[in-house]
Design an enzyme around this catalytic site. Structure first.
Site, PDB file in Angstrom:
ATOM      1  N   GLY A 122       6.204  93.736   2.663  1.00  5.89           N
ATOM      2  CA  GLY A 122       6.044  93.346   1.265  1.00  5.89           C
ATOM      3  C   GLY A 122       5.438  91.968   1.122  1.00  5.89           C
ATOM      4  O   GLY A 122       5.753  91.045   1.892  1.00  5.89           O
ATOM      5  N   VAL A 191      25.870  78.885  18.266  1.00  6.34           N
ATOM      6  CA  VAL A 191      26.691  80.070  18.023  1.00  6.34           C
ATOM      7  C   VAL A 191      26.236  81.252  18.885  1.00  6.34           C
ATOM      8  O   VAL A 191      27.039  81.898  19.555  1.00  6.34           O
ATOM      9  CB  VAL A 191      26.641  80.454  16.528  1.00  6.34           C
ATOM     10  CG1 VAL A 191      27.726  81.440  16.201  1.00  6.34           C
ATOM     11  CG2 VAL A 191      26.775  79.234  15.657  1.00  6.34           C
ATOM     12  N   ALA A 279      18.142  80.476  22.820  1.00  3.82           N
ATOM     13  CA  ALA A 279      18.929  80.585  21.573  1.00  3.82           C
ATOM     14  C   ALA A 279      19.030  79.205  20.945  1.00  3.82           C
ATOM     15  O   ALA A 279      20.080  78.568  20.950  1.00  3.82           O
ATOM     16  CB  ALA A 279      20.313  81.153  21.870  1.00  3.82           C
ATOM     17  N   GLY A 281      18.130  78.362  17.734  1.00  2.00           N
ATOM     18  CA  GLY A 281      18.100  78.392  16.274  1.00  2.00           C
ATOM     19  C   GLY A 281      17.141  79.447  15.756  1.00  2.00           C
ATOM     20  O   GLY A 281      16.482  80.149  16.542  1.00  2.00           O
ATOM     21  N   HIS A 454      57.050  87.739   9.514  1.00  2.00           N
ATOM     22  CA  HIS A 454      57.393  87.285  10.859  1.00  2.00           C
ATOM     23  C   HIS A 454      57.565  88.510  11.763  1.00  2.00           C
ATOM     24  O   HIS A 454      58.191  89.482  11.346  1.00  2.00           O
ATOM     25  CB  HIS A 454      58.702  86.505  10.824  1.00  2.00           C
ATOM     26  CG  HIS A 454      59.183  86.123  12.197  1.00  2.00           C
ATOM     27  ND1 HIS A 454      58.604  85.102  12.918  1.00  2.00           N
ATOM     28  CD2 HIS A 454      60.168  86.642  12.976  1.00  2.00           C
ATOM     29  CE1 HIS A 454      59.223  85.006  14.085  1.00  2.00           C
ATOM     30  NE2 HIS A 454      60.167  85.922  14.155  1.00  2.00           N
TER      31      HIS A 454
HETATM   32  P1  FAD Z   1      17.894  89.508   7.582  1.00  2.00           P
HETATM   33  O1  FAD Z   1      19.168  90.116   7.978  1.00  2.00           O
HETATM   34  O2  FAD Z   1      17.084  88.815   8.608  1.00  2.00           O
HETATM   35  O3  FAD Z   1      17.039  90.682   6.923  1.00  2.00           O
HETATM   36  C1  FAD Z   1      15.742  90.484   6.464  1.00  2.00           C
HETATM   37  C2  FAD Z   1      15.023  91.814   6.473  1.00  2.00           C
HETATM   38  O4  FAD Z   1      13.766  91.652   5.811  1.00  2.00           O
HETATM   39  C3  FAD Z   1      14.693  92.323   7.871  1.00  2.00           C
HETATM   40  O5  FAD Z   1      14.913  93.703   7.936  1.00  2.00           O
HETATM   41  C4  FAD Z   1      13.204  92.007   8.018  1.00  2.00           C
HETATM   42  O6  FAD Z   1      12.560  92.879   8.946  1.00  2.00           O
HETATM   43  C5  FAD Z   1      12.726  92.228   6.612  1.00  2.00           C
HETATM   44  N1  FAD Z   1      11.490  91.532   6.243  1.00  2.00           N
HETATM   45  C6  FAD Z   1      11.109  90.273   6.557  1.00  2.00           C
HETATM   46  N2  FAD Z   1       9.924  89.976   5.956  1.00  2.00           N
HETATM   47  C7  FAD Z   1       9.560  91.086   5.276  1.00  2.00           C
HETATM   48  C8  FAD Z   1       8.446  91.417   4.466  1.00  2.00           C
HETATM   49  N3  FAD Z   1       7.495  90.519   4.182  1.00  2.00           N
HETATM   50  N4  FAD Z   1       8.385  92.658   3.945  1.00  2.00           N
HETATM   51  C9  FAD Z   1       9.349  93.571   4.184  1.00  2.00           C
HETATM   52  N5  FAD Z   1      10.441  93.307   4.931  1.00  2.00           N
HETATM   53  C10 FAD Z   1      10.535  92.080   5.453  1.00  2.00           C
HETATM   54  N6  FAD Z   1      25.994  85.993  10.652  1.00  2.00           N
HETATM   55  C11 FAD Z   1      27.297  86.113  10.318  1.00  2.00           C
HETATM   56  O7  FAD Z   1      27.666  85.839   9.166  1.00  2.00           O
HETATM   57  N7  FAD Z   1      28.225  86.555  11.226  1.00  2.00           N
HETATM   58  C12 FAD Z   1      27.878  86.869  12.493  1.00  2.00           C
HETATM   59  O8  FAD Z   1      28.740  87.261  13.284  1.00  2.00           O
HETATM   60  C13 FAD Z   1      26.518  86.742  12.868  1.00  2.00           C
HETATM   61  N8  FAD Z   1      26.130  87.053  14.127  1.00  2.00           N
HETATM   62  C14 FAD Z   1      24.799  86.972  14.448  1.00  2.00           C
HETATM   63  C15 FAD Z   1      24.417  87.293  15.745  1.00  2.00           C
HETATM   64  C16 FAD Z   1      23.090  87.213  16.119  1.00  2.00           C
HETATM   65  C17 FAD Z   1      22.684  87.574  17.532  1.00  2.00           C
HETATM   66  C18 FAD Z   1      22.115  86.819  15.152  1.00  2.00           C
HETATM   67  C19 FAD Z   1      20.658  86.764  15.530  1.00  2.00           C
HETATM   68  C20 FAD Z   1      22.481  86.489  13.861  1.00  2.00           C
HETATM   69  C21 FAD Z   1      23.834  86.550  13.499  1.00  2.00           C
HETATM   70  N9  FAD Z   1      24.267  86.203  12.228  1.00  2.00           N
HETATM   71  C22 FAD Z   1      25.589  86.299  11.898  1.00  2.00           C
HETATM   72  C23 FAD Z   1      23.325  85.748  11.199  1.00  2.00           C
HETATM   73  C24 FAD Z   1      22.982  86.908  10.239  1.00  2.00           C
HETATM   74  O9  FAD Z   1      22.453  87.973  10.987  1.00  2.00           O
HETATM   75  C25 FAD Z   1      22.011  86.443   9.190  1.00  2.00           C
HETATM   76  O10 FAD Z   1      22.538  85.315   8.524  1.00  2.00           O
HETATM   77  C26 FAD Z   1      21.741  87.537   8.183  1.00  2.00           C
HETATM   78  O11 FAD Z   1      21.252  88.694   8.788  1.00  2.00           O
HETATM   79  C27 FAD Z   1      20.730  87.059   7.145  1.00  2.00           C
HETATM   80  O12 FAD Z   1      20.562  88.054   6.196  1.00  2.00           O
HETATM   81  P2  FAD Z   1      19.224  88.178   5.343  1.00  2.00           P
HETATM   82  O13 FAD Z   1      19.420  89.362   4.468  1.00  2.00           O
HETATM   83  O14 FAD Z   1      18.887  86.879   4.736  1.00  2.00           O
HETATM   84  O15 FAD Z   1      18.068  88.463   6.399  1.00  2.00           O
HETATM   85  P1  NAD Z   2      22.442  77.260  16.346  1.00  2.00           P
HETATM   86  O1  NAD Z   2      21.796  76.306  15.435  1.00  2.00           O
HETATM   87  O2  NAD Z   2      23.830  77.661  16.135  1.00  2.00           O
HETATM   88  O3  NAD Z   2      22.405  76.674  17.835  1.00  2.00           O
HETATM   89  C1  NAD Z   2      21.234  76.282  18.463  1.00  2.00           C
HETATM   90  C2  NAD Z   2      21.604  75.254  19.523  1.00  2.00           C
HETATM   91  O4  NAD Z   2      20.476  75.032  20.320  1.00  2.00           O
HETATM   92  C3  NAD Z   2      22.029  73.931  18.925  1.00  2.00           C
HETATM   93  O5  NAD Z   2      23.222  73.510  19.532  1.00  2.00           O
HETATM   94  C4  NAD Z   2      20.868  73.013  19.244  1.00  2.00           C
HETATM   95  O6  NAD Z   2      21.266  71.685  19.440  1.00  2.00           O
HETATM   96  C5  NAD Z   2      20.350  73.632  20.518  1.00  2.00           C
HETATM   97  N1  NAD Z   2      18.938  73.370  20.800  1.00  2.00           N
HETATM   98  C6  NAD Z   2      17.898  73.342  19.944  1.00  2.00           C
HETATM   99  N2  NAD Z   2      16.749  73.134  20.614  1.00  2.00           N
HETATM  100  C7  NAD Z   2      17.070  73.045  21.918  1.00  2.00           C
HETATM  101  C8  NAD Z   2      16.317  72.848  23.116  1.00  2.00           C
HETATM  102  N3  NAD Z   2      14.982  72.727  23.093  1.00  2.00           N
HETATM  103  N4  NAD Z   2      16.990  72.788  24.289  1.00  2.00           N
HETATM  104  C9  NAD Z   2      18.344  72.940  24.334  1.00  2.00           C
HETATM  105  N5  NAD Z   2      19.092  73.136  23.235  1.00  2.00           N
HETATM  106  C10 NAD Z   2      18.468  73.188  22.052  1.00  2.00           C
HETATM  107  O7  NAD Z   2      21.438  78.495  16.419  1.00  2.00           O
HETATM  108  P2  NAD Z   2      21.606  79.902  17.130  1.00  2.00           P
HETATM  109  O8  NAD Z   2      22.748  79.898  18.062  1.00  2.00           O
HETATM  110  O9  NAD Z   2      20.258  80.264  17.617  1.00  2.00           O
HETATM  111  O10 NAD Z   2      21.965  80.833  15.919  1.00  2.00           O
HETATM  112  C11 NAD Z   2      21.075  80.919  14.784  1.00  2.00           C
HETATM  113  C12 NAD Z   2      21.837  81.128  13.523  1.00  2.00           C
HETATM  114  O11 NAD Z   2      22.402  82.428  13.509  1.00  2.00           O
HETATM  115  C13 NAD Z   2      22.987  80.147  13.397  1.00  2.00           C
HETATM  116  O12 NAD Z   2      22.594  79.107  12.551  1.00  2.00           O
HETATM  117  C14 NAD Z   2      24.083  80.924  12.789  1.00  2.00           C
HETATM  118  O13 NAD Z   2      24.216  80.579  11.437  1.00  2.00           O
HETATM  119  C15 NAD Z   2      23.658  82.377  12.889  1.00  2.00           C
HETATM  120  N6  NAD Z   2      24.659  83.077  13.721  1.00  2.00           N
HETATM  121  C16 NAD Z   2      25.926  83.161  13.256  1.00  2.00           C
HETATM  122  C17 NAD Z   2      26.897  83.762  14.024  1.00  2.00           C
HETATM  123  C18 NAD Z   2      28.292  83.832  13.507  1.00  2.00           C
HETATM  124  O14 NAD Z   2      28.482  83.629  12.322  1.00  2.00           O
HETATM  125  N7  NAD Z   2      29.285  84.100  14.343  1.00  2.00           N
HETATM  126  C19 NAD Z   2      26.581  84.272  15.267  1.00  2.00           C
HETATM  127  C20 NAD Z   2      25.284  84.147  15.722  1.00  2.00           C
HETATM  128  C21 NAD Z   2      24.329  83.549  14.930  1.00  2.00           C
END
Ligand code: FAD
Ligand code: NAD
Length: 477
Positions: A122, A191, A279, A281, A454
């Site tokens: 989109g 994370v 990983a 960010g 409890h």
């Molecule tokens: P997304 O989930 O990224 O969805 C966006 C969607 O839009 C995707 O399907 C993408 O393909 C689609 N899209 C993008 N651009 C376009 C376009 N131009 N046209 C059509 N479609 C498009 N968060 C938590 O709260 N708890 C967790 O435990 C957690 N664990 C995580 C573990 C991992 C490994 C990762 C990578 C992330 C995790 N997160 C977690 C973060 C969480 O996944 C995101 O914060 C969340 O998915 C964001 O939701 P969103 O709807 O903004 O985007």
């Molecule tokens: P993050 O921001 O949590 O961690 C990235 C880490 O990489 C930071 O500690 C940063 O200092 C470090 N870093 C950055 N550049 C670096 C480099 N060149 N060399 C070494 N270290 C470096 O990001 P993430 O772990 O990639 O996760 C992305 C996002 O996904 C998070 O912001 C989080 O909100 C979301 N997430 C959430 C969950 C959850 O809610 N349990 C789980 C997974 C991911």
């Protein structure tokens, strides 16, 4: 051109799909454009969270925890397990089934709510017009009263460790390893690094995490981090802080190792691993999201600029989820989706950004909401602290899971709860009690006077609330 939608969402992650459902509940005609394709080649709803994020990572965390329990912890319970075998392919297949069932569930919810799912890329071509590029390259245009941008985010790549998809991988690919790498490196101890590192460490990998910062988990309560660091070390997670990765080399052949060159305060170092996860960010998906003549304002970090109600600078165009400011968390995006749907329907939806819970699903789990001691001190807010260790609760002892504590911060004068920091068993669930208390502007006294069953882990929350007034019952004050 198709007309007649009240609202079009671009992106079917937790922000977009939840916003779409709420919009449909409010009587709107809704379409959702999403371009995600699952690894089986089929389009799937749910975005990052369901397909390659929250859900698959938690499925693997759970599987690896089961394995670890059987291999490491059962003997203390008087149970001997022999002949335990690990089948990583089966573990991955189970994870994929969990994902498929849930993404299929969203499809059912879309049908039930008469939401149209348009698969394709989109692009906003005008305030109220979206162009969709289909898989075959053809385009169609759709108009709507409002457009909500929810395209999410993707992993950041770094020049010093370019991905090859096999040896050097991102989190998507780390969820699909088919064998346990004997040596696993992770760049970034955030994370994802900690969660994925935990999975593969429990399954037998030697895990080294290289973190750029000098402190682990900078924004997290320091007492919590100290407990976490000790636990992670005991589990064998080797977290190296203050590391600057300068380059990587992949050897040749299928069994080739990855050499990671990095610098720390002692000088140049080298690490050799079988797989390397990057990983560091995630960054917002704003590429090719609007056509050149649409003047959508981004902030200095490339996120779409929005106000507190997720309105962009363009009339009738909203943006929610990972693509806007605030933490990249699924539940934060979902709440924004609900808020925007309600605002478009003329209602007073809002998000309380002060009460967003955070959870890191390591062992022990880490969860927090509100402000830390450091933030309160910096803001000059007077506060009292109440802590309570899980070791002093019967339930945690019975579970053989008593590492950690609950820490509550309450305003020194009003006693209003300002923050909660938990490390320990089920911290992910326990934090909800603090979130509700804060949402109701409740005090430590309110929590302390609330009866808790409890023996439960939640007694530690009540005892921490009692400890704010120096009257915890099961520890010396
Ligand atoms: P997304 O989930 O990224 O969805 C966006 C969607 O839009 C995707 O399907 C993408 O393909 C689609 N899209 C993008 N651009 C376009 C376009 N131009 N046209 C059509 N479609 C498009 N968060 C938590 O709260 N708890 C967790 O435990 C957690 N664990 C995580 C573990 C991992 C490994 C990762 C990578 C992330 C995790 N997160 C977690 C973060 C969480 O996944 C995101 O914060 C969340 O998915 C964001 O939701 P969103 O709807 O903004 O985007
Ligand atoms: P993050 O921001 O949590 O961690 C990235 C880490 O990489 C930071 O500690 C940063 O200092 C470090 N870093 C950055 N550049 C670096 C480099 N060149 N060399 C070494 N270290 C470096 O990001 P993430 O772990 O990639 O996760 C992305 C996002 O996904 C998070 O912001 C989080 O909100 C979301 N997430 C959430 C969950 C959850 O809610 N349990 C789980 C997974 C991911």
């Amino acid at each position: 051109m198709s007309n007649g939608y009240d609202v079009i969402f671009i992106g079917a992650g937790p922000a977009g799909y939840v916003g779409a459902i709420r919009s449909a509940q409010l009587g709107m005609q809704v379409a959702v454009v999403d371009n995600f394709v699952f690894k089986d080649g089929k389009p799937a709803l749910g975005g990052t969270c369901l397909n390659v994020g929250c859900i698959p990572s938690k499925a693997l965390l759970d599987s690896s925890e089961q394995y670890h329990k059987v291999t490491e912890h059962l003997s203390a319970h008087g149970i001997t397990a022999r002949g335990v075998e690990l089948n990583v392919e089966q573990m991955i297949a189970r994870k994929d089934k969990v994902v498929k069932d849930l993404t299929g569930g969203i499809r059912q919810l879309f049908k039930a709510n008469k939401i149209e799912w348009i698969h394709g890329h989109g692009k906003l071509v005008d305030n109220r017009e979206v162009e969709v590029t289909n898989a075959d390259g053809t385009t169609e245009r759709y108009t709507a009263g409002s457009v909500v941008l929810a395209p999410g985010s993707r992993s950041i790549e770094i020049g010093s460790a370019p991905l090859d998809g096999d040896k050097i991988i991102n989190s998507d690919q780390a969820l699909d390893l088919t064998a346990v790498p004997p040596r696993l490196g992770v760049i970034g101890a955030g994370v994802i690094g900690l969660e994925m590192g935990s999975v593969w460490s429990r399954l037998g990998s030697e895990v080294v995490l290289l973190e750029a910062q000098d402190e682990l988990l900078g924004p997290v309560d320091r007492q919590v981090v100290r407990t976490a660091q000790k636990s992670f070390k005991d589990q064998g997670l080797d977290i190296r802080l203050g590391c600057r990765v300068t380059g990587t080399e992949i050897g040749s052949g299928a069994e080739a190792a990855v050499t990671v060159n990095y610098e720390d305060k002692k000088g140049e170092q080298q690490l050799t691993v079988d797989k390397l996860i990057v990983a560091v960010g995630r960054r917002p998906n704003t590429d090719n999201l609007v056509s050149g003549d649409v003047d959508l304002l981004l902030d200095e970090r490339g996120f779409i600029n929005v106000d507190e109600h997720c309105r962009t600078n363009l009339p009738d165009v909203y943006a929610i989820g990972d693509v806007v400011r605030g933490p990249m968390l699924a539940h934060k995006g979902q709440e924004e989706g609900v808020m925007v749907a309600e605002r478009i329907a003329g209602k007073a939806g809002h998000v309380n950004y002060e009460t967003i819970p955070w959870v890191i699903y390591t062992d022990p789990e880490i969860a927090w909401v509100g402000r830390t001691e450091a933030q309160l001190k910096a803001a000059g807010v007077p506060f009292n602290i109440g802590t309570f260790p899980f070791a002093a609760t019967g339930r945690a002892r019975a579970m053989d899971h008593s590492t950690g504590m609950v820490k509550l911060l309450a305003h020194a004068e009003s006693d209003r709860l300002l923050g909660a920091h938990i490390i320990g068993p089920q911290a992910s669930e326990l934090i909800a009690e603090a979130v509700v208390t804060m949402e109701f502007a409740g005090s430590a006294e309110d929590l302390a006077r609330t009866m808790h069953a409890h023996p439960t882990l939640s007694e530690a929350v009540r005892e921490a609330a009692l400890a704010v007034g120096k009257r915890a019952l099961h520890k010396a004050n």
